[in-house]
Every structure is written in C-alpha cells, then in structure tokens.
Write a protein that holds these residues in place. Structure first.
Motif, PDB file in Angstrom:
ATOM      1  N   GLU A   1       0.797  -1.142  -0.047  1.00  0.00           N
ATOM      2  CA  GLU A   1       0.146   0.279   0.000  1.00  0.00           C
ATOM      3  C   GLU A   1       0.886   1.145   0.010  1.00  0.00           C
ATOM      4  O   GLU A   1       0.611   2.094  -0.669  1.00  0.00           O
ATOM      5  CB  GLU A   1      -1.068   0.052   1.308  1.00  0.00           C
ATOM      6  N   THR A   2       1.921   1.187   0.672  1.00  0.00           N
ATOM      7  CA  THR A   2       2.882   2.581   0.779  1.00  0.00           C
ATOM      8  C   THR A   2       3.498   2.700  -0.543  1.00  0.00           C
ATOM      9  O   THR A   2       3.461   3.809  -1.128  1.00  0.00           O
ATOM     10  CB  THR A   2       4.232   2.267   1.694  1.00  0.00           C
ATOM     11  N   LEU A   3       3.842   1.623  -1.363  1.00  0.00           N
ATOM     12  CA  LEU A   3       4.559   1.504  -2.641  1.00  0.00           C
ATOM     13  C   LEU A   3       3.681   2.298  -3.671  1.00  0.00           C
ATOM     14  O   LEU A   3       3.723   3.240  -4.399  1.00  0.00           O
ATOM     15  CB  LEU A   3       5.099   0.451  -3.203  1.00  0.00           C
ATOM     16  N   SER A   4       2.265   1.714  -3.584  1.00  0.00           N
ATOM     17  CA  SER A   4       0.986   2.260  -4.359  1.00  0.00           C
ATOM     18  C   SER A   4       0.821   3.614  -4.287  1.00  0.00           C
ATOM     19  O   SER A   4       0.881   4.448  -5.144  1.00  0.00           O
ATOM     20  CB  SER A   4      -0.164   1.411  -4.133  1.00  0.00           C
ATOM     21  N   ARG A   5       0.649   4.380  -3.228  1.00  0.00           N
ATOM     22  CA  ARG A   5       0.738   5.715  -2.490  1.00  0.00           C
ATOM     23  C   ARG A   5       1.862   6.553  -3.299  1.00  0.00           C
ATOM     24  O   ARG A   5       1.812   7.290  -3.705  1.00  0.00           O
ATOM     25  CB  ARG A   5       0.497   5.885  -1.330  1.00  0.00           C
ATOM     26  N   LEU A   6       3.039   5.832  -2.928  1.00  0.00           N
ATOM     27  CA  LEU A   6       4.244   6.382  -3.641  1.00  0.00           C
ATOM     28  C   LEU A   6       4.275   6.695  -4.968  1.00  0.00           C
ATOM     29  O   LEU A   6       4.424   7.487  -5.703  1.00  0.00           O
ATOM     30  CB  LEU A   6       5.528   5.724  -3.114  1.00  0.00           C
ATOM     31  N   ILE A   7       3.771   5.534  -5.704  1.00  0.00           N
ATOM     32  CA  ILE A   7       3.648   5.689  -7.387  1.00  0.00           C
ATOM     33  C   ILE A   7       2.736   6.945  -7.735  1.00  0.00           C
ATOM     34  O   ILE A   7       3.045   7.550  -8.599  1.00  0.00           O
ATOM     35  CB  ILE A   7       3.404   4.315  -7.842  1.00  0.00           C
ATOM     36  N   GLU A   8       1.536   6.751  -7.121  1.00  0.00           N
ATOM     37  CA  GLU A   8       0.560   7.735  -7.331  1.00  0.00           C
ATOM     38  C   GLU A   8       1.146   9.220  -7.274  1.00  0.00           C
ATOM     39  O   GLU A   8       0.712   9.947  -8.037  1.00  0.00           O
ATOM     40  CB  GLU A   8      -0.685   7.498  -6.518  1.00  0.00           C
ATOM     41  N   ILE A   9       1.734   9.405  -5.685  1.00  0.00           N
ATOM     42  CA  ILE A   9       2.249  10.558  -5.596  1.00  0.00           C
ATOM     43  C   ILE A   9       3.354  11.187  -6.633  1.00  0.00           C
ATOM     44  O   ILE A   9       3.347  12.310  -7.199  1.00  0.00           O
ATOM     45  CB  ILE A   9       2.799  10.599  -4.284  1.00  0.00           C
ATOM     46  N   CYS A  10       4.231  10.162  -7.243  1.00  0.00           N
ATOM     47  CA  CYS A  10       5.225  10.601  -8.084  1.00  0.00           C
ATOM     48  C   CYS A  10       4.492  10.855  -9.590  1.00  0.00           C
ATOM     49  O   CYS A  10       4.940  11.518 -10.125  1.00  0.00           O
ATOM     50  CB  CYS A  10       6.266   9.404  -8.270  1.00  0.00           C
ATOM     51  N   ARG A  11       3.309  10.019  -9.780  1.00  0.00           N
ATOM     52  CA  ARG A  11       2.691  10.324 -10.889  1.00  0.00           C
ATOM     53  C   ARG A  11       1.733  11.661 -10.977  1.00  0.00           C
ATOM     54  O   ARG A  11       1.120  12.085 -11.698  1.00  0.00           O
ATOM     55  CB  ARG A  11       1.621   9.034 -11.293  1.00  0.00           C
ATOM     56  N   ARG A  12       1.670  12.132  -9.803  1.00  0.00           N
ATOM     57  CA  ARG A  12       0.719  13.529  -9.421  1.00  0.00           C
ATOM     58  C   ARG A  12      -0.708  12.972  -9.570  1.00  0.00           C
ATOM     59  O   ARG A  12      -1.416  13.684 -10.038  1.00  0.00           O
ATOM     60  CB  ARG A  12       1.145  14.357 -10.344  1.00  0.00           C
ATOM     61  N   ASN A  13      -1.036  11.675  -8.919  1.00  0.00           N
ATOM     62  CA  ASN A  13      -2.436  11.414  -9.006  1.00  0.00           C
ATOM     63  C   ASN A  13      -3.112  11.277  -7.557  1.00  0.00           C
ATOM     64  O   ASN A  13      -4.162  10.794  -7.463  1.00  0.00           O
ATOM     65  CB  ASN A  13      -2.625   9.962  -9.563  1.00  0.00           C
TER      66      ASN A  13
ATOM     67  N   GLU B   1      -4.740  13.106  -4.310  1.00  0.00           N
ATOM     68  CA  GLU B   1      -5.553  14.107  -4.016  1.00  0.00           C
ATOM     69  C   GLU B   1      -5.105  15.062  -3.145  1.00  0.00           C
ATOM     70  O   GLU B   1      -5.416  16.226  -2.815  1.00  0.00           O
ATOM     71  CB  GLU B   1      -6.977  13.820  -3.694  1.00  0.00           C
ATOM     72  N   ARG B   2      -4.174  14.523  -2.163  1.00  0.00           N
ATOM     73  CA  ARG B   2      -3.605  15.170  -1.082  1.00  0.00           C
ATOM     74  C   ARG B   2      -2.507  16.492  -1.267  1.00  0.00           C
ATOM     75  O   ARG B   2      -2.127  17.152  -0.580  1.00  0.00           O
ATOM     76  CB  ARG B   2      -2.799  14.460  -0.170  1.00  0.00           C
TER      77      ARG B   2
ATOM     78  N   LEU C   1       3.460   7.045   3.511  1.00  0.00           N
ATOM     79  CA  LEU C   1       3.511   6.260   4.719  1.00  0.00           C
ATOM     80  C   LEU C   1       1.962   5.972   5.360  1.00  0.00           C
ATOM     81  O   LEU C   1       1.526   4.755   5.998  1.00  0.00           O
ATOM     82  CB  LEU C   1       4.049   6.746   6.001  1.00  0.00           C
ATOM     83  N   ASN C   2       1.161   7.020   5.182  1.00  0.00           N
ATOM     84  CA  ASN C   2      -0.213   6.640   5.578  1.00  0.00           C
ATOM     85  C   ASN C   2      -1.197   7.550   4.779  1.00  0.00           C
ATOM     86  O   ASN C   2      -0.958   8.662   4.534  1.00  0.00           O
ATOM     87  CB  ASN C   2      -0.210   7.240   6.952  1.00  0.00           C
ATOM     88  N   LYS C   3      -2.233   7.023   4.371  1.00  0.00           N
ATOM     89  CA  LYS C   3      -3.130   7.521   3.461  1.00  0.00           C
ATOM     90  C   LYS C   3      -3.891   8.842   4.126  1.00  0.00           C
ATOM     91  O   LYS C   3      -4.432   9.623   3.497  1.00  0.00           O
ATOM     92  CB  LYS C   3      -4.313   6.515   2.845  1.00  0.00           C
ATOM     93  N   ASP C   4      -3.905   8.812   5.524  1.00  0.00           N
ATOM     94  CA  ASP C   4      -4.684  10.005   6.055  1.00  0.00           C
ATOM     95  C   ASP C   4      -3.962  10.879   6.603  1.00  0.00           C
ATOM     96  O   ASP C   4      -4.326  12.055   7.003  1.00  0.00           O
ATOM     97  CB  ASP C   4      -5.313   9.111   7.547  1.00  0.00           C
ATOM     98  N   LEU C   5      -2.378  10.713   6.375  1.00  0.00           N
ATOM     99  CA  LEU C   5      -1.420  11.836   6.762  1.00  0.00           C
ATOM    100  C   LEU C   5      -1.598  13.029   5.526  1.00  0.00           C
ATOM    101  O   LEU C   5      -1.617  12.891   4.328  1.00  0.00           O
ATOM    102  CB  LEU C   5      -0.296  11.372   6.764  1.00  0.00           C
ATOM    103  N   THR C   6      -1.908  14.183   5.966  1.00  0.00           N
ATOM    104  CA  THR C   6      -2.104  15.278   4.971  1.00  0.00           C
ATOM    105  C   THR C   6      -0.697  15.948   4.835  1.00  0.00           C
ATOM    106  O   THR C   6       0.274  15.838   5.352  1.00  0.00           O
ATOM    107  CB  THR C   6      -3.222  16.276   5.720  1.00  0.00           C
ATOM    108  N   TRP C   7      -0.981  16.753   3.629  1.00  0.00           N
ATOM    109  CA  TRP C   7       0.160  17.618   3.202  1.00  0.00           C
ATOM    110  C   TRP C   7       0.659  18.308   4.157  1.00  0.00           C
ATOM    111  O   TRP C   7       1.879  18.695   4.377  1.00  0.00           O
ATOM    112  CB  TRP C   7      -0.270  18.333   1.737  1.00  0.00           C
ATOM    113  N   ASP C   8      -0.027  19.236   5.040  1.00  0.00           N
ATOM    114  CA  ASP C   8       0.134  20.293   5.890  1.00  0.00           C
ATOM    115  C   ASP C   8       0.765  19.486   6.925  1.00  0.00           C
ATOM    116  O   ASP C   8       1.787  20.391   7.617  1.00  0.00           O
ATOM    117  CB  ASP C   8      -1.110  20.959   6.261  1.00  0.00           C
TER     118      ASP C   8
ATOM    119  N   GLY D   1      -4.225  17.444  10.983  1.00  0.00           N
ATOM    120  CA  GLY D   1      -3.933  16.368  10.092  1.00  0.00           C
ATOM    121  C   GLY D   1      -3.224  15.223  10.678  1.00  0.00           C
ATOM    122  O   GLY D   1      -3.043  14.270  10.022  1.00  0.00           O
ATOM    123  N   LEU D   2      -2.665  15.339  12.004  1.00  0.00           N
ATOM    124  CA  LEU D   2      -1.874  14.233  12.657  1.00  0.00           C
ATOM    125  C   LEU D   2      -2.432  13.808  13.912  1.00  0.00           C
ATOM    126  O   LEU D   2      -2.765  14.734  14.909  1.00  0.00           O
ATOM    127  CB  LEU D   2      -0.399  14.833  12.841  1.00  0.00           C
ATOM    128  N   THR D   3      -2.929  12.590  13.837  1.00  0.00           N
ATOM    129  CA  THR D   3      -3.754  12.087  15.086  1.00  0.00           C
ATOM    130  C   THR D   3      -2.957  10.939  15.861  1.00  0.00           C
ATOM    131  O   THR D   3      -1.829  10.702  15.194  1.00  0.00           O
ATOM    132  CB  THR D   3      -4.928  11.624  14.616  1.00  0.00           C
TER     133      THR D   3
END
Length: 504
Positions: free
Chosen positions: A138-150, A152-153, A310-317, A391-393
């Motif tokens: 899941e972490t790698l999937s999110r990293l790929i999406e972030i690098c592809r700029r896909n 939403e965060r 690292l976490n799908k709920d971690l925000t940009w801010d 954004g950090l709980t």
C-alpha cells in the motif's frame, strides 16, 4: 657545336628520375604510416593514463566519503545537517601534483553521500508477516501515485491544489505495477529452465522472457526494474523536461545522457529533492527506492513524498510541519516573519570546559525521545507542551511509528573522477556500525600516530583507506597532544555493493 646525348642515355636518366620519385613516394608512405602508428599509440597511452588517473581520483573520493562517515561524532541520530550530507570541500587539494596550485590542480572529483534509510525498501514487499507485506504494498502504491501526481492530497504550485492527471491508456495502472514487482521478487530461477513469465494484465497472454538471474538474491540492483513490464524509464526517471531558453540537449532522456551527465542528473535529483516536491509535473520514482536499507525510514532525511506515502490519512500540511520542524533555517525564517523581519538574536557560541569553541548543537533534528509517544512527537514539532498538528492524530502516529527511526545505518557513496575526456564512477553501498562515543579529555587515543592504510572494520573490495588516527597520551591521563590526525574512530563500514562505471 654541342653534342647531344644519345637517346639511350636520356632514357636511362628518365628512368632514374622515375625511380627516385617512386622511392620518395614509398618513403613518404612509410613515414606517414609510422607517424600514424606512433600517434595512435600516443593516444592509446594518453587514454590509459587518463583512465588510470580518473580511477585513482574516484577511489580517492570514495575513501574521502568513507572517512566522513566514520568520523561521525553524533551516535544518536543522523540528519541532513551533518557533514556527510553537505558538499565536499576540496580546497587545498592538489590531487597528487605537489607543484600544482589550486588553479592548476585540475578538476576535482565529484562525490555525494546519501543514506538509504531515506528511501523505501522494495524487499519489504516480500518480507515479514502478511500484514507487513500488505502495508508495504500500500505504501508503494501511494508513492507511485504521488510521483505520478495522481494523489488528491498534493498541494502544488503554491497555495492551489493541483493534480496532474495522466490519461495515457498505455500506462500500466499502479495496482498492476505493484503486482508485477511482487511476482518478480518472488520468482526463483530454476536449474532446469531460465524462462520466467510476466504479464501486465490478468487476461492477456503471458510474455515469456529468458532472464535467468545471476545471483541468489531476489533483486541485486534497481536496474532490474526495467525488466519488469510496466516499469518504464519514464516511470523511474521521469519525463525529459523542456528547459526554457535551452537547447535540445537540455531535455534529453536519461538514457541518452553519457555517464558523466547521468552522474550529475542523479546528484541533482538528490540535492533538489525538496524543490521537485513542488513540481506539478510527474517525477521519477527511482530516487525514492532502495534494496539495501534496514526497512525503516529516517524521519530526519526522508523526502516529502515518502513521508506522505506512509499513511493515506496523513495530510500535506502535517508533513510540511514535520519537514519544517527538522530544518532550523526554515524555522528561523518563520520566526523572522513573525517578528517583523527580524532574525532571532544570536546566542553566544558554545564552549568546552577548557574554553575551546564547541560544535553547535543541532536542535532541529528529531531524536529518539521525540518518537517515544504521540505527545512528545507533537511537542517536538510545535515547540509547545500542549500543541496540536492539524491532520496528525494519535492513530496515524501509532500506525507510522514502527516505520520511523532517527538513525541511518546504510549509506551510498557515489564518486566520480575526471581526467581529460575520461570519467570514472564508483558507486558503493556501506552498512555503518558502531559509534564514536565521546571520551573524557586525556583518555582518547592509546596509540601514537595510528596505523596508516589499515582496515575499515570489515570493508571489502580493497578501496577502504582505514583510519590513521590515534593520539598520544593514552589512558595515562596525561595531556592530549594534537598531532594533526583525526581522532581514532570506532565506527566500521561493511561493503554491501561496489559498482564501477566507466565512460566519456
């Protein structure tokens, strides 16, 4: 009345002239051929000389990097504020030419050091429990999406949220990329066959390729990613960028560059990683991947993309607050803005008990105690006892806490030497163990002069320079004599991989 020579005599003189001309022509050809051979040998000798000189300079830079890592005097944490993360200073070096000045010593070798704990270890996809492997995927999937700029965060281009969608049907989706990678890592080359099957889509006919692995490891280098369907050069290195006002050479593909330009591209990708985080265009994922780390992420050195993955709920801010907290310069700028443009007053320089200047403490980096509890973590970020980070709980912190560390164990040293048109590159991966604990004054050392050219704690490959330290005085409690040599180090380096690249 003049007598004319007989016709036969004239013919003989003409033949002699022709013979002389032929001999001169033949001699010219022989001389030209000899000159060409000599010139070729001179060029070959020059290339051999430049190749050897470039290799020596690259090895020298590699040893310099080892010395920087072994002289680390902060055993409890690693951060981007330490000497190993800063540009190497070659001032005063003549590179073996004693008569050379700083202006005629030649081009200095290039070197940069990065810790592997700032990257995601691909081998965590097939290691650990099923829950750990699922979390890694899941972490790698999110990293790929972030690098592809896909993702939403993402908050790019200043204050506006901009997501660059990639509507290219030829691109393999992220889920399939991760599945193909996991399948490749789980494959084992068999003795009776070297055929492996890969497919990018479940219903398509498998593609059989002869790619028998040359080692028992699941993957030896990141270059093997190109052998997995879907893992293209564009995904790994990003698309060539059109440089405004630049030539066509400025926007070439990574694999169209020569070895020296590829080295500079890799170095720039590390040094400008924070700047690239704000780029709305897709970026390459390769700088965020490794095979050699311990599997945890150093919060002091990890880039924004990896922390966000690292976490799908971690925000940009929230990630931005973490990065700001570990960078003292940015905190000073914020304080200056709050004070109307006035920088904080400079504190008195710290001193040792004997009155000598002491090294200023790095107050920006996270320590082990800062990761102990959620409250300690938030207090460290905000600087307030009862502060809060939007954004950090506590749930998010407890989920990412097992993945975080403040100490890096594995480092990559990449060094390149130059001579003429020849460049030589060494890329080495080291595991660092031990620490240089502070010793009371008068008890450091134990040997006078040390052992030049000694071992470096099990480092193989023959490129380690060892330690030349040691101070006199020893454990007798007498005064320490400064002999100009670095202190004795207890840190050892173990070579994991050494890659040699040769190019023009």
């Amino acid at each position: 009345m003049a007598r004319s020579l007989p016709r036969r005599a004239l013919n003989r003189r003409g033949v002699a002239l022709l013979v002389v001309l032929l001999l001169v022509m033949l001699l010219s050809i022989i001389v030209w051929s000899f000159q060409r051979d000599v010139l070729r040998e001179v060029l070959v000798a020059s290339n051999v000389r430049d190749d050897l000189k470039a290799a020596y300079q690259a090895q020298m830079a590699l040893v310099r990097g080892q010395a920087i890592l072994r002289l680390d005097d902060k055993p409890d944490y690693d951060s981007l504020n330490e000497p190993w993360a800063q540009p190497t200073n070659w001032k005063g070096e003549t590179f073996g030419n004693e008569d050379s000045s700083e202006t005629t010593a030649g081009r200095p070798p290039a070197i940069f050091i990065t810790d592997e704990e700032r990257k995601f270890n691909l081998l965590t996809l097939i290691r650990g429990s099923e829950a750990q492997r699922k979390a890694a995927a899941e972490t790698l999937s999110r990293l790929i999406e972030i690098c592809r700029r896909n993702d939403e965060r993402l908050m790019l281009d200043g204050e506006s949220r901009s997501v660059c969608r990639r509507n290219d049907d030829r691109e393999v989706n992220t889920e399939t990329l991760v599945k193909n990678l996991i399948k490749y890592l789980e494959e084992r080359a068999r003795e009776d066959s070297d055929k492996l099957e890969f497919t990018a889509r479940e219903n398509d006919k498998p593609d059989s390729r002869s790619i028998k692995k040359q080692s028992p490891f699941p993957m030896l280098t990141l270059g093997e990613l190109r052998m997995i369907e879907g893992w293209s050069g564009k995904l790994l290195h990003g698309e060539p960028r059109e440089v405004e006002g630049g030539s066509e050479e400025d926007s070439r593909d990574y694999y169209d560059l020569n070895y020296q330009e590829q080295f500079e591209a890799r170095k720039k990708s590390v040094e400008s990683i924070d700047e690239r985080s704000m780029d709305p265009q897709p970026i390459g994922i390769l700088p965020f991947l490794t095979l050699y780390s311990t599997g945890v992420i150093n919060i002091n050195t990890a880039p924004r993309e990896l922390l966000l993955a690292l976490n799908k709920d971690l925000t940009w801010d929230a990630v931005d607050r973490i990065i700001t907290a570990r960078e003292q310069a940015r905190r000073d700028i914020e304080t200056a803005e709050e004070n109307g443009g006035t920088l904080p007053e400079e504190e008195a320089a710290p001193t040792n008990p004997d009155g000598t200047p002491a090294e200023e403490e790095d107050k920006a980096s996270f320590r082990t105690q800062d990761l102990a509890t959620f409250k300690a973590f938030v207090t460290r970020i905000t600087g307030e006892e009862n502060g809060a980070v939007e954004g950090l709980t506590e749930e998010i912190f407890n989920a990412i806490k097992p993945l975080l560390t403040v100490r890096s164990r594995v480092f990559m040293i990449e060094a390149q030497g130059y001579s003429g048109r020849i460049s030589k590159t060494f890329r080495a991966i080291y595991r660092r163990q031990g620490s240089n604990a502070q010793q009371p004054a008068g008890t450091s050392g134990g040997t006078t002069g040390g052992t030049p050219g000694g071992t470096s704690g099990g480092t193989s490959g023959g490129t380690t320079g060892g330690t030349t330290g040691g101070t006199s005085g020893g454990a007798s409690g007498g005064p320490t004599i400064d002999n100009g040599l670095p202190p004795e180090t207890k840190i050892t380096l173990t070579l994991l991989l050494l890659d040699e690249v040769e190019g023009r």
